[in-house]
Design a protein around this motif. Sequence first.
Motif, short mmCIF file in Angstrom:
data_model
loop_
_atom_site.label_atom_id
_atom_site.label_comp_id
_atom_site.label_asym_id
_atom_site.label_seq_id
_atom_site.Cartn_x
_atom_site.Cartn_y
_atom_site.Cartn_z
N ILE A 1 0.85 -1.20 0.00
CA ILE A 1 0.00 0.00 0.00
C ILE A 1 0.88 1.25 0.00
O ILE A 1 1.79 1.37 0.82
N THR A 2 0.59 2.15 -0.94
CA THR A 2 1.51 3.28 -1.15
C THR A 2 0.78 4.62 -1.15
O THR A 2 -0.41 4.70 -1.44
N PRO B 1 -2.44 1.35 -4.77
CA PRO B 1 -1.83 2.69 -4.79
C PRO B 1 -2.78 3.74 -4.24
O PRO B 1 -3.97 3.46 -4.07
N GLU C 1 -5.39 6.58 -4.06
CA GLU C 1 -6.50 6.94 -4.96
C GLU C 1 -6.25 8.30 -5.62
O GLU C 1 -6.86 8.63 -6.62
N GLY D 1 -8.47 2.05 -5.32
CA GLY D 1 -9.50 2.30 -4.32
C GLY D 1 -9.00 3.22 -3.24
O GLY D 1 -7.87 3.71 -3.28
N GLY E 1 -8.15 -0.43 0.95
CA GLY E 1 -6.88 -0.80 1.59
C GLY E 1 -7.10 -1.64 2.84
O GLY E 1 -6.41 -2.64 3.07
N SER E 2 -8.10 -1.25 3.64
CA SER E 2 -8.30 -1.98 4.90
C SER E 2 -8.86 -3.38 4.65
O SER E 2 -8.64 -4.28 5.45
N THR F 1 -5.60 -5.30 4.16
CA THR F 1 -4.76 -5.53 5.34
C THR F 1 -5.43 -6.45 6.35
O THR F 1 -4.77 -7.17 7.09
N PHE G 1 3.40 -1.12 4.18
CA PHE G 1 2.60 0.11 4.09
C PHE G 1 3.49 1.34 4.17
O PHE G 1 4.33 1.45 5.05
N THR G 2 3.29 2.29 3.26
CA THR G 2 3.92 3.61 3.38
C THR G 2 2.80 4.64 3.32
O THR G 2 1.97 4.63 2.41
N GLY H 1 0.67 7.89 6.06
CA GLY H 1 0.63 8.72 7.25
C GLY H 1 0.65 7.90 8.54
O GLY H 1 0.27 6.72 8.55
N LYS I 1 -3.92 2.39 12.09
CA LYS I 1 -5.09 1.57 11.72
C LYS I 1 -4.65 0.30 11.00
O LYS I 1 -5.21 -0.79 11.22
N VAL I 2 -3.64 0.44 10.15
CA VAL I 2 -3.14 -0.73 9.41
C VAL I 2 -2.58 -1.75 10.40
O VAL I 2 -2.87 -2.96 10.30
N CYS J 1 8.52 12.68 2.86
CA CYS J 1 8.58 12.35 4.29
C CYS J 1 9.91 12.77 4.92
O CYS J 1 9.99 12.98 6.11
N GLU K 1 3.79 17.05 11.75
CA GLU K 1 4.10 16.96 10.32
C GLU K 1 3.08 17.78 9.52
O GLU K 1 1.88 17.58 9.66
N LEU L 1 12.31 10.15 11.74
CA LEU L 1 12.62 9.56 10.44
C LEU L 1 14.02 9.92 9.95
O LEU L 1 14.85 9.05 9.70
P1 NAD Z 1 -2.34 8.04 3.80
O1 NAD Z 1 -1.96 7.37 5.05
O2 NAD Z 1 -3.54 8.90 3.78
O3 NAD Z 1 -2.57 6.99 2.61
C1 NAD Z 1 -1.57 6.07 2.23
C2 NAD Z 1 -2.21 4.87 1.54
O4 NAD Z 1 -2.98 4.15 2.51
C3 NAD Z 1 -3.19 5.23 0.43
O5 NAD Z 1 -3.07 4.26 -0.60
C4 NAD Z 1 -4.55 5.12 1.11
O6 NAD Z 1 -5.62 4.85 0.23
C5 NAD Z 1 -4.31 3.92 2.03
N1 NAD Z 1 -5.18 3.86 3.21
C6 NAD Z 1 -5.86 4.86 3.82
N2 NAD Z 1 -6.53 4.38 4.90
C7 NAD Z 1 -6.23 3.06 4.98
C8 NAD Z 1 -6.60 2.02 5.89
N3 NAD Z 1 -7.39 2.25 6.94
N4 NAD Z 1 -6.11 0.78 5.67
C9 NAD Z 1 -5.29 0.51 4.61
N5 NAD Z 1 -4.91 1.46 3.72
C10 NAD Z 1 -5.37 2.73 3.91
O7 NAD Z 1 -1.03 8.84 3.37
P2 NAD Z 1 -0.88 9.85 2.18
O8 NAD Z 1 -1.60 11.11 2.53
O9 NAD Z 1 -1.17 9.15 0.91
O10 NAD Z 1 0.72 10.11 2.20
C11 NAD Z 1 1.33 11.08 2.97
C12 NAD Z 1 1.98 10.47 4.20
O11 NAD Z 1 2.87 9.43 3.82
C13 NAD Z 1 2.81 11.47 4.97
O12 NAD Z 1 2.55 11.33 6.34
C14 NAD Z 1 4.24 11.05 4.66
O13 NAD Z 1 5.19 11.41 5.63
C15 NAD Z 1 4.10 9.58 4.51
N6 NAD Z 1 5.20 9.00 3.74
C16 NAD Z 1 6.14 8.27 4.39
C17 NAD Z 1 7.22 7.75 3.70
C18 NAD Z 1 8.28 6.93 4.38
O14 NAD Z 1 9.00 6.23 3.69
N7 NAD Z 1 8.38 6.97 5.70
C19 NAD Z 1 7.33 7.96 2.33
C20 NAD Z 1 6.35 8.72 1.69
C21 NAD Z 1 5.27 9.24 2.40
#
Ligand code: NAD
Length: 477
Positions: free
Chosen positions: A144-145, A172, A174, A202, A207-208, A211, A221-222, A224, A230-231, A279, A380, A408
Amino acid sequence: MKLLNYIKGKFEEPGSAEWMDNLSPSTGKVIGSVPLSGESDVKLAIAAAREALPEWSGMDPSGRAEWLDRIADCLEEKFEEIAYLESLDTGKPISLARSVDATRSVSNFRFFSEMIRDMEDEIYEMEDATNIVKLRAVGVGALITPWNLPLYLLSWKVAPAIGMGNTVVCKPSELTPLTADLLMRVIDEVGLPSGVVNLVHGNGNSGSMLTGSPDVDLVSFTGGTSTGAKVAQSASPQFKKLSLELGGKNASIVFSDCDLEETVKGVTRAAFLNQGQVCLCGSRILVEDSIYERFMEMFVESVESMVIGDPMDDDTELGALISKQHLQKVQGYVSLALEEGGQIVTGGEPCLPKELEGGNWMSPTVITGLGTETRCSTEEVFGPFVTVHRFNSEHEAIEIANNTRYGLAGSIWTMDLEKGRRVAENIHSGMVWVNTWLHRDLRVPFGGVKDSGVGREGGKWSLGFFSEPLNVCVRHD
Ligand code: NAD
């Protein structure tokens, strides 16, 4: 552009029959539609991955490495298309999409192909026995990205995951589905055995479903930190292997003995690359008191000289923010900074480059005068927003740098390399650069501590995460 899921080697409409709009960050206009996958789509994708697993995991690693090379070759042929789609989808400057996103997506596959080809079983001899340690596939992986580095991060997971013999389902963001679709087209074109890589588009719900599925063995998972929690909650009851790469609030520490010109360049890049949506961005700048005024003069000049504009223009250095919602969040922090007693030195305004009305534009923002405990200095923001603080001693710089729930990365700017290393070793984070930033060797561990995540990716750490070690001990009297 109407995108489809990719399941068992076929592009499929979602069984849910639901779709989401894909919006351009730079214009706000609809550029396509994306499946909002439901339970039936997710189940089909997992089943396809499970079915493909025995044959794929049974293949010799060098055979799998050849597939990674084929994918890398095909991606390389589409280098310009990757850069174009990434810039269109994320609003990032096309020059950045070429130099970082497209380049790394290709090299991720090449790098892991080489590592997997060179992999050998470990042997430990005892007086009366031989131990063999073999790395085997874990099973079906959910990858999940997020939206900030879409293909860069997806390829960083897919390559080692399938290289180690796992089969996968990708999900990926959405907000940025275009290059994930391109990767599926590449996988289809090279003829990778069907079911080895599947993709469902989606939102978080989709995503959930992945997982939480009992048929998924591993989650990478990468995203927030709050989503990461939650993951973890949904994956942990089944003891899945879990890697979480989460948020950051990284310090750039500027000592008075730095090369000021190089430092200003480096700190500006660390603060605002990809509109501050990396990040690893250095969003808290700590400056030694004796050079504070001189640094600020040069830093503000450097920030104000950045070219904001159409992401597709070769000269653009700063593009648009990912979404209206995210823009509002970042602007909310500008208001909060004023409430918390800060001053806006530059930026803080929405800015609309000509002909791009409707996009998510914001000028790079520098805030001073805030306490180091304030929300703006410790949370952040993930946008073109930095706070600058003074310090008087090495000890104080370290204390401020560590005063956040994140851990980080960070960067240190000094001509005294011994001091640079000493300070680096006292920063509670996964990665620290001295006189550089985002200088990446793919062999080193990548990841964070505290609320920045669990586990590491990169080099042998990725191979370790995407495998289970088996010890066979053979007695030979
Ligand atoms: P996000 O957490 O909102 O979403 C990331 C992915 O998770 C998306 O594909 C989303 O659809 C999915 N998702 C959302 N809720 C979910 C759930 N309950 N279960 C499973 N999947 C779910 O993050 P974002 O806004 O897309 O990205 C920004 C964040 O990512 C920032 O906090 C940033 O620091 C972090 N980030 C971290 C790294 C790292 O390597 N540490 C790299 C890039 C971005």
